[in-house]
Write an enzyme that holds these catalytic residues in place. Structure first.
Site, PDB file in Angstrom:
ATOM      1  N   LYS A 244       0.825  -1.207   0.000  1.00 36.85           N
ATOM      2  CA  LYS A 244       0.000   0.000   0.000  1.00 36.85           C
ATOM      3  C   LYS A 244       0.858   1.255   0.000  1.00 36.85           C
ATOM      4  O   LYS A 244       0.615   2.173  -0.781  1.00 36.85           O
ATOM      5  CB  LYS A 244      -0.939  -0.036   1.208  1.00 36.85           C
ATOM      6  CG  LYS A 244      -2.040   1.000   1.157  1.00 36.85           C
ATOM      7  CD  LYS A 244      -1.610   2.261   1.881  1.00 36.85           C
ATOM      8  CE  LYS A 244      -2.748   3.276   1.844  1.00 36.85           C
ATOM      9  NZ  LYS A 244      -2.350   4.495   2.558  1.00 36.85           N
ATOM     10  N   ASP A 263      -6.203   0.360   0.470  1.00 36.73           N
ATOM     11  CA  ASP A 263      -6.185   0.382   1.927  1.00 36.73           C
ATOM     12  C   ASP A 263      -7.349  -0.452   2.455  1.00 36.73           C
ATOM     13  O   ASP A 263      -8.101  -1.054   1.692  1.00 36.73           O
ATOM     14  CB  ASP A 263      -6.260   1.818   2.441  1.00 36.73           C
ATOM     15  CG  ASP A 263      -7.503   2.530   1.952  1.00 36.73           C
ATOM     16  OD1 ASP A 263      -8.534   1.873   1.796  1.00 36.73           O
ATOM     17  OD2 ASP A 263      -7.449   3.741   1.719  1.00 36.73           O
TER      18      ASP A 263
END
Length: 368
Positions: A244, A263
């Site tokens: 991420k 996320d």
DNA sequence: ACACTACCTGG
DNA sequence: CAGGTAGTG
């Protein structure tokens, strides 16, 4: 001295671009009134309520030679991306995109310095925007070069509000630029822990060392232009950088417009809406699943999927939450049903004929 | 490959 | 719990 740049609100809305979680170097003073640190400059940005086309800016030091303007234009990708065209294209192509996007106009991805971006997003993990911003402010003040002093109204709590109403207290804020690799190299883990970085302190110290060994800024620059997979693979070698964070760095600083940072929130939405192939529910994010969700976005939005992601999820800030929550849900559901979207310009990702909206029946709660 | 957990700190 | 990651089964 104030100057102005012609750029419409629809191309750049300060609120929706500067404090939407992609960067942490701007502070909102009032609607359409922001201050931030960009390179060597302390910057004030302002829009007048009755003027949609001009952005006013003032810097310290003064931008006598236009150096700041050049820097700023590159930062907002002034010459290279027209978000209104992206909005228009996706609005036409995808049902209800327009509905969402109309509430959050002028969202841009900014082109940050990759070094600053990397440290920023290492700090971002398991953290919220407010504290990330505070942590990076401390980092600048502790390790960066001094720029100037700025006078600011002091934050007042509810109890003392009455007395301060007449003459609001002013405080001096010292402005420092973001530290260089050499400057931050001096930081120790204990020091950073003391400054409130928590367990990220170790990640920062180790990553700074690794970045330096790899060549620092030159290493980052060498990643530009490489395909996302390659860039991500390189970034992930840094301590404290997972998929991420790597995707955030790639999207916000290394020109990977197709990068889609997944996320927990995106993960949950994707899961509920059947973005994920197969019916089996998975409780935790895996490398495979991570790529899969990103690919679903890329398939639908093409080579600037990261921008679409940013526009769609910029609305997850409190100010927009209620307004667009419902329309977004419907919209994302709709997107999964769209056919032929792979025809979108530069559409990436593999075609998957049997892919379609699949309602997950037994979606158990992700967290207890 | 996937599941699970500890981890700093503060709203 | 928060816009995760590294480490361990």
């Amino acid at each position: 001295m104030w100057k102005s740049l012609v750029i419409h609100r629809k191309e750049l809305a300060l609120q929706n671009t500067l404090v939407n979680g992609q960067c942490f170097n701007w502070k909102k003073l009032a609607p359409d009134h922001f201050q931030g640190i960009l390179g060597d400059f302390f910057v004030t940005l302002k829009r007048a309520a009755d003027n949609d086309t001009h952005l006013h800016y003032m810097t310290i030091p003064d931008d006598s030679d236009g150096k700041f303007l050049t820097l700023f234009k590159r930062y907002i990708q002034y010459d290279t991306v027209k978000v209104q065209e992206l909005y228009a294209e996706w609005s036409l192509r995808l049902k209800h995109f327009k509905e969402i996007a109309s509430h959050i106009e002028g969202v841009r991805c900014v082109r940050q310095d990759p070094w600053e971006c990397t440290i920023s997003f290492i700090c971002s993990q398991n953290n919220h925007i407010k504290r990330i911003t505070a942590m990076l402010e401390v980092m600048r003040q502790q390790y960066g070069q001094y720029i100037c002093d700025v006078e600011e109204p002091v934050e007042t709590d509810a109890s003392s509000k009455e007395e301060e109403k007449k003459e609001p207290l002013k405080a001096i804020r010292k402005i420092y630029r973001f530290p260089t690799v050499d400057e931050l190299k001096k930081a120790t883990e204990a020091e950073l822990r003391g400054l409130g970085f928590g367990y990220r302190a170790k990640f920062i110290v180790q990553s700074v060392k690794m970045i330096e060994e790899k060549g620092g800024d030159k290493w980052f620059e060498s990643l530009r232009g490489k395909p996302l997979e390659k860039v991500r693979a390189e970034l992930v070698t840094l301590m404290g950088v997972g998929n991420k964070v790597a995707d955030c760095i790639a999207l916000f600083s290394l020109d990977c417009a197709d990068s889609v940072p997944v996320d927990t929130h995106v993960f949950q939405i994707a899961q509920k809406l059947g973005y994920i192939k197969g019916l089996k529910f998975q409780a935790s994010m895996t490398d495979k699943l991570y790529v899969e969700i990103g690919d679903a976005f890329r398939k639908r939005f093409g080579d600037k999927a990261g921008w679409a992601h940013q526009i769609l999820f910029a609305g997850d800030l409190d100010s927009f939450k209620e307004v667009i929550a419902e329309s977004k849900k419907r919209s994302l559901g709709e997107i999964t049903k769209e056919e032929n979207v792979s025809e979108i310009k530069g559409g990436a990702g593999k075609a998957n004929p049997e892919e379609g909206p699949k309602q997950i029946q037994n979606v158990k709660r992700l967290k207890k």
